[in-house]
Design a protein around this motif. Structure first.
Motif, mmCIF file in Angstrom:
data_model
loop_
_atom_site.group_PDB
_atom_site.id
_atom_site.type_symbol
_atom_site.label_atom_id
_atom_site.label_comp_id
_atom_site.label_asym_id
_atom_site.label_seq_id
_atom_site.Cartn_x
_atom_site.Cartn_y
_atom_site.Cartn_z
ATOM 1 N N ALA A 86 0.908 -1.171 0.021
ATOM 2 C CA ALA A 86 -0.007 0.074 -0.045
ATOM 3 C C ALA A 86 0.797 1.228 -0.065
ATOM 4 O O ALA A 86 2.138 1.146 0.329
ATOM 5 N N VAL A 87 0.359 2.307 -0.237
ATOM 6 C CA VAL A 87 0.971 3.571 -0.503
ATOM 7 C C VAL A 87 0.379 4.727 0.277
ATOM 8 O O VAL A 87 -0.732 4.958 0.419
ATOM 9 N N THR A 88 1.193 5.378 1.411
ATOM 10 C CA THR A 88 0.432 6.220 2.224
ATOM 11 C C THR A 88 1.583 7.242 2.682
ATOM 12 O O THR A 88 2.680 7.212 2.281
ATOM 13 N N GLY A 89 1.112 8.345 3.310
ATOM 14 C CA GLY A 89 1.903 9.188 3.825
ATOM 15 C C GLY A 89 1.385 10.305 4.844
ATOM 16 O O GLY A 89 0.229 10.701 4.762
ATOM 17 N N LEU A 90 2.181 10.459 5.786
ATOM 18 C CA LEU A 90 1.523 11.411 6.887
ATOM 19 C C LEU A 90 2.533 12.229 7.405
ATOM 20 O O LEU A 90 3.864 11.872 7.909
ATOM 21 N N LEU A 91 2.293 13.565 7.517
ATOM 22 C CA LEU A 91 3.225 14.583 8.124
ATOM 23 C C LEU A 91 2.848 15.266 9.358
ATOM 24 O O LEU A 91 1.604 15.312 9.577
ATOM 25 N N ASN A 92 3.677 15.942 10.003
ATOM 26 C CA ASN A 92 3.307 16.682 11.248
ATOM 27 C C ASN A 92 3.088 18.124 10.654
ATOM 28 O O ASN A 92 3.705 18.421 9.410
ATOM 29 N N ASP B 267 7.911 14.897 -0.585
ATOM 30 C CA ASP B 267 8.260 16.071 -1.254
ATOM 31 C C ASP B 267 7.833 17.099 -0.672
ATOM 32 O O ASP B 267 8.030 18.399 -1.054
ATOM 33 N N ARG B 268 6.930 17.233 0.294
ATOM 34 C CA ARG B 268 6.363 18.483 1.206
ATOM 35 C C ARG B 268 7.103 18.589 2.518
ATOM 36 O O ARG B 268 6.587 19.188 3.476
ATOM 37 N N ALA B 269 8.054 17.402 2.742
ATOM 38 C CA ALA B 269 8.629 17.417 3.834
ATOM 39 C C ALA B 269 9.990 18.376 3.954
ATOM 40 O O ALA B 269 10.594 18.564 3.040
ATOM 41 N N LYS B 270 10.437 18.419 5.300
ATOM 42 C CA LYS B 270 11.618 19.473 5.390
ATOM 43 C C LYS B 270 12.765 18.571 5.640
ATOM 44 O O LYS B 270 12.383 17.384 6.257
ATOM 45 N N ASP B 271 14.017 18.889 5.356
ATOM 46 C CA ASP B 271 15.104 18.096 5.539
ATOM 47 C C ASP B 271 15.018 16.598 4.942
ATOM 48 O O ASP B 271 14.964 15.632 5.917
ATOM 49 N N PRO B 272 14.868 16.383 3.568
ATOM 50 C CA PRO B 272 14.756 15.148 3.270
ATOM 51 C C PRO B 272 15.608 13.982 3.448
ATOM 52 O O PRO B 272 15.138 12.677 3.577
#
Length: 237
Positions: free
Chosen positions: A89-95, A124-129
């Motif tokens: 599955a493909v997902t992603g969660l950010l703070n 691609d929307r996260a800081k410090d990759p």
């Protein structure tokens, strides 16, 4: 090396398999950037498609900051994919601050086991990759789908190279967005071993009757079989 094709309907899933795709990312709502497919789509793909398909688990468009009710939806959809027999599955969660929501991502990885989890372009929307990549390794994710924090892989190639080098064998870096036969060679040279493309084209409506005052085209998106075959040929060389 393998080619993953993003598909937004059952017709595209069947055509992509026929054209030689190795894996599918199964989505709906392309104008939203892809959201979780319906139960009917999931069940039909399991019944009719022979190659691995990884459904995207994304309850809405927009950002990747989810409240608790949305997270409950994500968990239930992950469990449904596991129950139906999907392999990943493909997902992603950010703070809020652009870091990975490690606690809830780790719980999803545990909940979904033995499914592979791809962390999608929330990356691609996260800081410090490079730090985020290490965090996702700790969470147990299998791969990261990224365009190098630019709209396309062509613009993001420098970061993609850095990620592939830093990742080693710890996690798979999956370049996506702008991946076509014209860019496969560049990505191979960068060290990529998996490639993600929507390979999309417009399918004209076959309706004979329309209502002109509605000012609609009723066209849809479908995969370009010729482009998939061209990419597969280049990957195999």
């Amino acid at each position: 090396m393998l080619l993953e094709v993003a598909v937004f309907n059952i017709q595209s899933a069947l055509l992509a398999e026929k054209a030689g795709a190795d894996r599918l990312e199964l989505c709906e709502n392309p104008k939203e950037g892809g959201t979780t497919p319906s139960y009917g789509t999931l069940k039909t793909v399991i019944e009719k498609v022979g190659i691995p398909a990884f459904p995207i688990i994304r309850p809405r468009g927009g950002d990747f900051l989810y409240d608790e009710p949305s997270y409950e939806v994500i968990k239930k959809d992950v469990l449904l994919c596991k129950e139906l027999g999907f392999k990943g599955a493909v997902t992603g969660l950010l703070n809020r601050d652009g870091t990975v929501d490690m606690e809830r991502t780790s719980r999803l990885v545990e909940l979904s086991y033995p499914l592979e989890i791809t962390f999608h372009r929330a990356f691609d929307r996260a800081k410090d990759p490079l730090t985020v990549m290490q965090d996702l390794i700790k969470c147990g994710c299998t791969r990261i789908l990224t365009s190098g924090q630019h709209p396309s892989v062509v613009e993001g190639i420098d970061l993609i190279k850095k990620l592939i080098k830093a990742a080693g064998d710890q996690i798979i870096i999956l370049p996506g967005s702008g991946v076509r036969s014209a860019t496969i060679g560049m990505l191979k040279d960068a060290g990529a071993r998996e490639f993600h493309s929507s390979a999309r084209r417009t399918a004209l409506s076959k309706m004979e009757f329309t209502v002109p005052s509605m000012q609609e085209t009723l066209n849809s998106l479908i995969v370009d079989e010729q482009e998939i075959r061209a990419m597969k040929q280049l990957i195999s060389e």
